[in-house]
Design a protein around this motif. Structure first.
Motif, PDB file in Angstrom:
ATOM      1  N   UNK A  56       0.746  -0.878  -0.039  1.00  9.11           N
ATOM      2  CA  UNK A  56      -0.079   0.224   0.184  1.00  9.11           C
ATOM      3  C   UNK A  56       0.527   1.472   0.243  1.00  9.11           C
ATOM      4  N   UNK A  57       1.511   1.359  -0.872  1.00  7.47           N
ATOM      5  CA  UNK A  57       2.441   2.660  -1.113  1.00  7.47           C
ATOM      6  C   UNK A  57       1.315   3.391  -2.911  1.00  7.47           C
ATOM      7  N   UNK A  58       2.298   4.919  -2.596  1.00  6.85           N
ATOM      8  CA  UNK A  58       1.800   5.580  -3.259  1.00  6.85           C
ATOM      9  C   UNK A  58       1.865   5.227  -4.544  1.00  6.85           C
ATOM     10  N   UNK A  59       3.323   4.606  -5.415  1.00  8.40           N
ATOM     11  CA  UNK A  59       2.388   3.688  -6.946  1.00  8.40           C
ATOM     12  C   UNK A  59       1.551   2.997  -7.538  1.00  8.40           C
ATOM     13  N   UNK A  60       1.373   2.445  -5.877  1.00 10.01           N
ATOM     14  CA  UNK A  60      -0.184   1.845  -6.747  1.00 10.01           C
ATOM     15  C   UNK A  60      -1.317   1.945  -5.633  1.00 10.01           C
ATOM     16  N   UNK A  61      -2.041   3.367  -5.665  1.00  3.66           N
ATOM     17  CA  UNK A  61      -3.203   4.044  -6.007  1.00  3.66           C
ATOM     18  C   UNK A  61      -2.940   4.886  -6.793  1.00  3.66           C
ATOM     19  N   UNK A  62      -4.150   4.717  -7.353  1.00  6.83           N
ATOM     20  CA  UNK A  62      -4.319   5.550  -8.517  1.00  6.83           C
ATOM     21  C   UNK A  62      -5.925   6.166  -8.455  1.00  6.83           C
ATOM     22  N   UNK A  63      -5.871   7.772  -9.097  1.00  8.55           N
ATOM     23  CA  UNK A  63      -6.854   8.446  -8.751  1.00  8.55           C
ATOM     24  C   UNK A  63      -7.242   8.661 -10.534  1.00  8.55           C
ATOM     25  N   UNK A  64      -8.682   9.082 -10.692  1.00  9.03           N
ATOM     26  CA  UNK A  64      -9.337   9.152 -11.879  1.00  9.03           C
ATOM     27  C   UNK A  64      -9.402  10.535 -11.896  1.00  9.03           C
TER      28      UNK A  64
END
Length: 287
Positions: free
Chosen positions: A168-176
């Motif tokens: 659970x790190x920034x590269x794996x948190x995505x937004x549209x």
């Protein structure tokens, strides 16, 4: 240029993108390293994510079937999987790594609270005896891990099991631009600790953000006991370090040569967390 393994999943990709042929697709390489390769495959305004995983990244389809789909977790829809290749919903073009604003980290804390709200049945994927088993595989730990084993055993009795994303790190948190989604689920397991919140806060602090508001947002949204969350964070951080060290020893040297430089910092981080657990000497709240 398109990935060679696209032939394994060309039919579902064409259906999802409505492309008339593979030659009509556009390919954008998003990530490539030793055990994972991720592409955006698009035709016009329609796009999907194609992912090939090996080694530790090969279990994502199983994680979807075991946790993501039954629990309705905030993950991309799994459109198709075949021979280690996944076709996934494209959930957005910006990651928290690319746009590391404080608001994004707060949104990620809320997202994690939602993930942790799904109550599940065991067994735990990180029982207390796992500590020494992993330490033996690592073979480089010279300090006593008993405080971690005891704290994890107490936490097993005091906190419910919940899903741990595992990366659970920034590269794996995505937004549209409207919603946030967690991607990359092959390392998922069940545990009572908060390794995911630990890694989120760890990266936020490294970028200059304050720890307090992120933890407070999680506590508020999850309606959690802040003292219990503090314990879950310490235990989760130590478990994260153990798993990261085990990865480097077993796999990292081969696929990420520079990972050898991660060992000493991870050992120091682990020792500090275990020392903090030793000073508290947590005991179970319930018999």
């Amino acid at each position: 240029m398109l990935p060679a393994w696209l032939t394994k999943v060309s039919e579902p990709v064409l259906r999802a993108t409505r492309a008339p042929s593979v030659d009509a697709l556009q390919g954008e390489l998003l990530r490539r390293w030793g055990s994972s390769e991720v592409w955006r495959l698009s035709y016009g305004l329609n796009s999907v994510i194609g992912k090939r995983g090996t080694d530790s990244q090969s279990g994502e389809a199983e994680s979807y079937q075991k946790y993501v789909i039954p629990l309705g977790l905030p993950a991309p829809e799994l459109i198709h999987s075949s021979d280690g290749v996944l076709v996934l919903e494209d959930v957005g073009r910006a990651t928290l790594e690319q746009e590391p604003a404080a608001e994004g980290f707060l949104a990620a804390a809320e997202l994690l609270a939602g993930i942790r709200s799904r109550r599940v049945d065991g067994p735990s994927g990180f029982p207390p005896e796992h500590v020494e088993e992993i330490a033996d595989r690592i073979g480089r730990i010279s300090f006593d891990l008993t405080p971690l084993t005891e704290a994890l055993a107490a936490l097993d009795r005091d906190a419910p099991l919940a899903v741990v994303h595992g990366d659970f790190v920034p590269k794996n948190l995505v937004t549209d631009g409207t919603r946030w989604t967690a991607v990359d689920w092959p390392l998922t397991y069940l545990a009572p600790h908060l390794a995911d919140l630990y890694t989120l806060v760890r990266d936020a602090v490294a970028l200059g953000h304050d720890r307090g508001p992120i933890v407070a947002r999680y506590v508020d949204v999850a309606a959690a006991d802040p003292f219990l969350v503090d314990r879950q964070l310490l235990v989760g951080g130590a478990c994260f370090c153990l798993r990261a060290l085990a990865f480097v020893i077993a796999e990292g040297f081969r696929i990420i040569p520079e990972s050898k430089d991660w060992i000493d910092p991870l050992l120091s981080e682990l020792e500090d967390l275990v020392e903090q657990l030793g000073r508290h000497r947590f005991v179970a709240l319930r018999p």
